[in-house]
Scaffold this motif. Structure first.
Motif, PDB file in Angstrom:
ATOM      1  N   VAL A 169       0.865  -1.185   0.000  1.00  0.00           N
ATOM      2  CA  VAL A 169       0.000   0.000   0.000  1.00  0.00           C
ATOM      3  C   VAL A 169       0.899   1.231   0.000  1.00  0.00           C
ATOM      4  O   VAL A 169       1.807   1.355   0.829  1.00  0.00           O
ATOM      5  CB  VAL A 169      -0.929   0.031   1.224  1.00  0.00           C
ATOM      6  CG1 VAL A 169      -1.899   1.213   1.120  1.00  0.00           C
ATOM      7  CG2 VAL A 169      -1.705  -1.272   1.352  1.00  0.00           C
ATOM      8  N   ALA A 170       0.664   2.117  -0.956  1.00  0.00           N
ATOM      9  CA  ALA A 170       1.456   3.340  -1.094  1.00  0.00           C
ATOM     10  C   ALA A 170       0.528   4.512  -1.354  1.00  0.00           C
ATOM     11  O   ALA A 170      -0.642   4.346  -1.710  1.00  0.00           O
ATOM     12  CB  ALA A 170       2.464   3.197  -2.235  1.00  0.00           C
ATOM     13  N   SER A 171       1.051   5.699  -1.167  1.00  0.00           N
ATOM     14  CA  SER A 171       0.294   6.893  -1.499  1.00  0.00           C
ATOM     15  C   SER A 171       0.132   6.991  -3.014  1.00  0.00           C
ATOM     16  O   SER A 171       1.048   6.653  -3.780  1.00  0.00           O
ATOM     17  CB  SER A 171       1.017   8.140  -0.978  1.00  0.00           C
ATOM     18  OG  SER A 171       0.469   9.313  -1.542  1.00  0.00           O
ATOM     19  N   ALA A 172      -1.035   7.465  -3.447  1.00  0.00           N
ATOM     20  CA  ALA A 172      -1.263   7.667  -4.879  1.00  0.00           C
ATOM     21  C   ALA A 172      -0.344   8.744  -5.443  1.00  0.00           C
ATOM     22  O   ALA A 172      -0.200   8.859  -6.673  1.00  0.00           O
ATOM     23  CB  ALA A 172      -2.723   8.045  -5.119  1.00  0.00           C
ATOM     24  N   VAL A 230       0.416   6.187   5.494  1.00  0.00           N
ATOM     25  CA  VAL A 230       0.626   6.047   4.055  1.00  0.00           C
ATOM     26  C   VAL A 230      -0.188   7.102   3.306  1.00  0.00           C
ATOM     27  O   VAL A 230       0.297   7.702   2.334  1.00  0.00           O
ATOM     28  CB  VAL A 230       0.247   4.627   3.585  1.00  0.00           C
ATOM     29  CG1 VAL A 230       0.258   4.545   2.054  1.00  0.00           C
ATOM     30  CG2 VAL A 230       1.211   3.599   4.172  1.00  0.00           C
ATOM     31  N   ARG A 231      -1.413   7.340   3.747  1.00  0.00           N
ATOM     32  CA  ARG A 231      -2.246   8.374   3.117  1.00  0.00           C
ATOM     33  C   ARG A 231      -1.558   9.737   3.149  1.00  0.00           C
ATOM     34  O   ARG A 231      -1.724  10.565   2.245  1.00  0.00           O
ATOM     35  CB  ARG A 231      -3.598   8.475   3.826  1.00  0.00           C
ATOM     36  CG  ARG A 231      -4.559   7.329   3.570  1.00  0.00           C
ATOM     37  CD  ARG A 231      -5.958   7.666   4.091  1.00  0.00           C
ATOM     38  NE  ARG A 231      -6.874   6.570   3.836  1.00  0.00           N
ATOM     39  CZ  ARG A 231      -7.162   5.608   4.708  1.00  0.00           C
ATOM     40  NH1 ARG A 231      -6.574   5.613   5.903  1.00  0.00           N
ATOM     41  NH2 ARG A 231      -8.002   4.647   4.400  1.00  0.00           N
ATOM     42  N   GLN A 232      -0.789   9.963   4.215  1.00  0.00           N
ATOM     43  CA  GLN A 232      -0.074  11.234   4.364  1.00  0.00           C
ATOM     44  C   GLN A 232       1.274  11.209   3.651  1.00  0.00           C
ATOM     45  O   GLN A 232       2.076  12.135   3.798  1.00  0.00           O
ATOM     46  CB  GLN A 232       0.119  11.534   5.845  1.00  0.00           C
ATOM     47  CG  GLN A 232      -1.183  11.646   6.636  1.00  0.00           C
ATOM     48  CD  GLN A 232      -0.951  11.748   8.123  1.00  0.00           C
ATOM     49  OE1 GLN A 232      -0.186  12.595   8.596  1.00  0.00           O
ATOM     50  NE2 GLN A 232      -1.604  10.887   8.900  1.00  0.00           N
ATOM     51  N   ASN A 233       1.529  10.132   2.906  1.00  0.00           N
ATOM     52  CA  ASN A 233       2.769   9.966   2.138  1.00  0.00           C
ATOM     53  C   ASN A 233       4.010   9.955   3.029  1.00  0.00           C
ATOM     54  O   ASN A 233       5.075  10.441   2.646  1.00  0.00           O
ATOM     55  CB  ASN A 233       2.904  11.060   1.071  1.00  0.00           C
ATOM     56  CG  ASN A 233       3.909  10.667  -0.015  1.00  0.00           C
ATOM     57  OD1 ASN A 233       4.192   9.484  -0.217  1.00  0.00           O
ATOM     58  ND2 ASN A 233       4.465  11.663  -0.697  1.00  0.00           N
ATOM     59  N   VAL A 234       3.859   9.366   4.235  1.00  0.00           N
ATOM     60  CA  VAL A 234       5.009   9.212   5.121  1.00  0.00           C
ATOM     61  C   VAL A 234       5.904   8.070   4.637  1.00  0.00           C
ATOM     62  O   VAL A 234       7.121   8.091   4.816  1.00  0.00           O
ATOM     63  CB  VAL A 234       4.544   8.957   6.566  1.00  0.00           C
ATOM     64  CG1 VAL A 234       5.726   8.648   7.485  1.00  0.00           C
ATOM     65  CG2 VAL A 234       3.775  10.165   7.092  1.00  0.00           C
ATOM     66  N   GLY A 235       5.303   7.065   4.000  1.00  0.00           N
ATOM     67  CA  GLY A 235       6.057   5.921   3.513  1.00  0.00           C
ATOM     68  C   GLY A 235       5.132   4.922   2.856  1.00  0.00           C
ATOM     69  O   GLY A 235       3.958   5.204   2.613  1.00  0.00           O
ATOM     70  N   VAL A 236       5.671   3.740   2.568  1.00  0.00           N
ATOM     71  CA  VAL A 236       4.882   2.656   1.979  1.00  0.00           C
ATOM     72  C   VAL A 236       4.869   1.495   2.963  1.00  0.00           C
ATOM     73  O   VAL A 236       5.647   1.458   3.914  1.00  0.00           O
ATOM     74  CB  VAL A 236       5.474   2.210   0.623  1.00  0.00           C
ATOM     75  CG1 VAL A 236       5.509   3.364  -0.356  1.00  0.00           C
ATOM     76  CG2 VAL A 236       6.875   1.616   0.801  1.00  0.00           C
ATOM     77  N   LEU A 253      -4.848   6.341  -2.050  1.00  0.00           N
ATOM     78  CA  LEU A 253      -4.009   5.147  -1.912  1.00  0.00           C
ATOM     79  C   LEU A 253      -3.851   4.405  -3.229  1.00  0.00           C
ATOM     80  O   LEU A 253      -4.698   4.493  -4.120  1.00  0.00           O
ATOM     81  CB  LEU A 253      -4.620   4.183  -0.881  1.00  0.00           C
ATOM     82  CG  LEU A 253      -4.763   4.669   0.549  1.00  0.00           C
ATOM     83  CD1 LEU A 253      -5.484   3.626   1.396  1.00  0.00           C
ATOM     84  CD2 LEU A 253      -3.405   5.003   1.162  1.00  0.00           C
ATOM     85  N   GLN A 254      -2.756   3.666  -3.315  1.00  0.00           N
ATOM     86  CA  GLN A 254      -2.543   2.720  -4.404  1.00  0.00           C
ATOM     87  C   GLN A 254      -2.233   1.359  -3.781  1.00  0.00           C
ATOM     88  O   GLN A 254      -1.298   1.236  -2.984  1.00  0.00           O
ATOM     89  CB  GLN A 254      -1.376   3.167  -5.297  1.00  0.00           C
ATOM     90  CG  GLN A 254      -1.232   2.368  -6.565  1.00  0.00           C
ATOM     91  CD  GLN A 254      -2.430   2.522  -7.491  1.00  0.00           C
ATOM     92  OE1 GLN A 254      -3.135   1.553  -7.766  1.00  0.00           O
ATOM     93  NE2 GLN A 254      -2.684   3.737  -7.944  1.00  0.00           N
ATOM     94  N   VAL A 255      -3.051   0.371  -4.085  1.00  0.00           N
ATOM     95  CA  VAL A 255      -2.887  -0.978  -3.537  1.00  0.00           C
ATOM     96  C   VAL A 255      -2.371  -1.888  -4.641  1.00  0.00           C
ATOM     97  O   VAL A 255      -3.015  -2.029  -5.688  1.00  0.00           O
ATOM     98  CB  VAL A 255      -4.225  -1.514  -2.973  1.00  0.00           C
ATOM     99  CG1 VAL A 255      -4.033  -2.922  -2.406  1.00  0.00           C
ATOM    100  CG2 VAL A 255      -4.768  -0.575  -1.903  1.00  0.00           C
ATOM    101  N   LEU A 256      -1.213  -2.513  -4.400  1.00  0.00           N
ATOM    102  CA  LEU A 256      -0.568  -3.331  -5.421  1.00  0.00           C
ATOM    103  C   LEU A 256      -0.366  -4.755  -4.901  1.00  0.00           C
ATOM    104  O   LEU A 256       0.083  -4.945  -3.762  1.00  0.00           O
ATOM    105  CB  LEU A 256       0.793  -2.742  -5.814  1.00  0.00           C
ATOM    106  CG  LEU A 256       0.779  -1.310  -6.347  1.00  0.00           C
ATOM    107  CD1 LEU A 256       2.202  -0.813  -6.547  1.00  0.00           C
ATOM    108  CD2 LEU A 256       0.008  -1.236  -7.658  1.00  0.00           C
ATOM    109  N   PRO A 257      -0.677  -5.761  -5.717  1.00  0.00           N
ATOM    110  CA  PRO A 257      -0.409  -7.146  -5.304  1.00  0.00           C
ATOM    111  C   PRO A 257       1.086  -7.415  -5.305  1.00  0.00           C
ATOM    112  O   PRO A 257       1.840  -6.850  -6.110  1.00  0.00           O
ATOM    113  CB  PRO A 257      -1.133  -7.972  -6.373  1.00  0.00           C
ATOM    114  CG  PRO A 257      -1.153  -7.081  -7.576  1.00  0.00           C
ATOM    115  CD  PRO A 257      -1.283  -5.679  -7.057  1.00  0.00           C
ATOM    116  N   LEU A 258       1.519  -8.272  -4.407  1.00  0.00           N
ATOM    117  CA  LEU A 258       2.931  -8.655  -4.382  1.00  0.00           C
ATOM    118  C   LEU A 258       3.222  -9.609  -5.531  1.00  0.00           C
ATOM    119  O   LEU A 258       2.337 -10.350  -5.978  1.00  0.00           O
ATOM    120  CB  LEU A 258       3.272  -9.312  -3.048  1.00  0.00           C
ATOM    121  CG  LEU A 258       3.117  -8.435  -1.797  1.00  0.00           C
ATOM    122  CD1 LEU A 258       3.498  -9.232  -0.556  1.00  0.00           C
ATOM    123  CD2 LEU A 258       3.949  -7.177  -1.900  1.00  0.00           C
TER     124      LEU A 258
END
Length: 294
Positions: A169-172, A230-236, A253-258
């Motif tokens: 999960v990362a910030s968009a 993560v929403r605040q773009n502190v990290g992933v 948010l951006q949710v990516l499969p591993l």
């Protein structure tokens, strides 16, 4: 019976080591917990707690009371059960859950109310490891928790309910649907879920297996707190994708499969067996709700 209620609260305070921690689990204010404990001390004519910083420590009398309180509550619950009609779904049971599964459990209890009006389900929120031990000791009749250490014990029943995949999960602001996961982990601070938990261990094992080497920045024990950062773009982060979380539709948010075969964690229900005719109905209702949402 006030004393029985106070004894239940006392056991939670003893487990949590603080009035604040107990208040969250028993759905009372910290002040109300304190009033109950002072009333219990007055009734027993002995001190049960000593102040220690922000928490409380049990006195010798307090430690001795634990075993007595557990026996008294168990006897009281058995008495109430014996007064119920044979096999009737009625009376009080206590069921615990992790934060992530409490929505499902709450919806299950609400759906059961019209069918079983004399059933009272007390809900408790706790970490998975604590939930398992509470079921084993008989403090809880059942719990919805994360599968971790082996749960096979005589008289206990474990039923898998659903799985949650591990996702990045990362910030968009920094990630797109086609972003390279290794690059995101290499270039952004990593917000890690507590490695002392079964899910944290699973995440660590998965990262190592995939050869992913994040830059650790913070380690927290709350998935919701991590996702907020993560929403605040502190990290992933890499966390279990909560079944009741709508992260994929969150524009921040951006949710990516591993990569590779999806890594998952198993969520299930552990039952003590003492009130099996009731906890079975809760389990079946929960499975029915899951089937309708599938």
């Amino acid at each position: 019976m006030s004393t029985i209620r106070f004894l239940r609260t006392f056991l939670v305070v003893a487990q949590e080591g603080s009035y604040a921690g107990a208040a969250e689990r028993v759905a009372l204010t910290q002040a109300a917990v304190g009033l109950q404990m002072r009333a219990l001390e007055a009734e027993l004519k002995t001190g049960l707690f000593e102040r220690s910083g922000r928490g409380v420590l049990l006195t010798v009398a307090g430690r001795a009371l634990i075993a007595h309180a557990e026996k008294i509550i168990a006897s009281y619950d058995q008495m109430r059960e014996g007064l119920e009609q044979d096999g009737e779904i009625a009376g009080t049971v206590t069921v615990g859950s992790t934060v992530s599964a409490m929505g499902l459990l709450s919806n299950t209890v609400v759906a059961m109310k019209p069918r079983f009006p004399r059933l009272n389900v007390r809900l408790v929120v706790q970490e998975s490891s604590g939930l398992a031990q509470s079921v084993i000791r008989g403090a809880l009749d059942a719990a919805v928790l994360i599968e971790g250490t082996p749960l096979e014990r005589q008289g206990l029943l474990w039923t898998p309910l659903y799985v949650e995949p591990l996702v990045l999960v990362a910030s968009a602001l920094v990630a797109k649907p086609d972003s390279d996961i290794k690059q995101l982990l290499r270039e952004n601070p990593f917000l890690r879920f507590d490695r002392r938990t079964p899910s944290g261990i699973r995440i660590e094992q998965t990262l190592r297996k995939l050869g992913l080497m994040p830059q650790d920045f913070l380690e927290l024990s709350s998935v919701s707190s991590i996702v907020d950062l993560v929403r605040q773009n502190v990290g992933v982060t890499v966390v279990p994708h909560w079944r009741n979380a709508d992260w994929v539709n969150d524009p921040t948010l951006q949710v990516l499969p591993l990569p590779g075969r999806p890594a998952t964690r198993q969520v299930g229900m552990l039952e003590h067996g003492r009130r099996e005719h009731i906890t079975t109905q809760i389990r079946l209702q929960m499975l029915a709700l899951l089937a309708r949402k599938a």
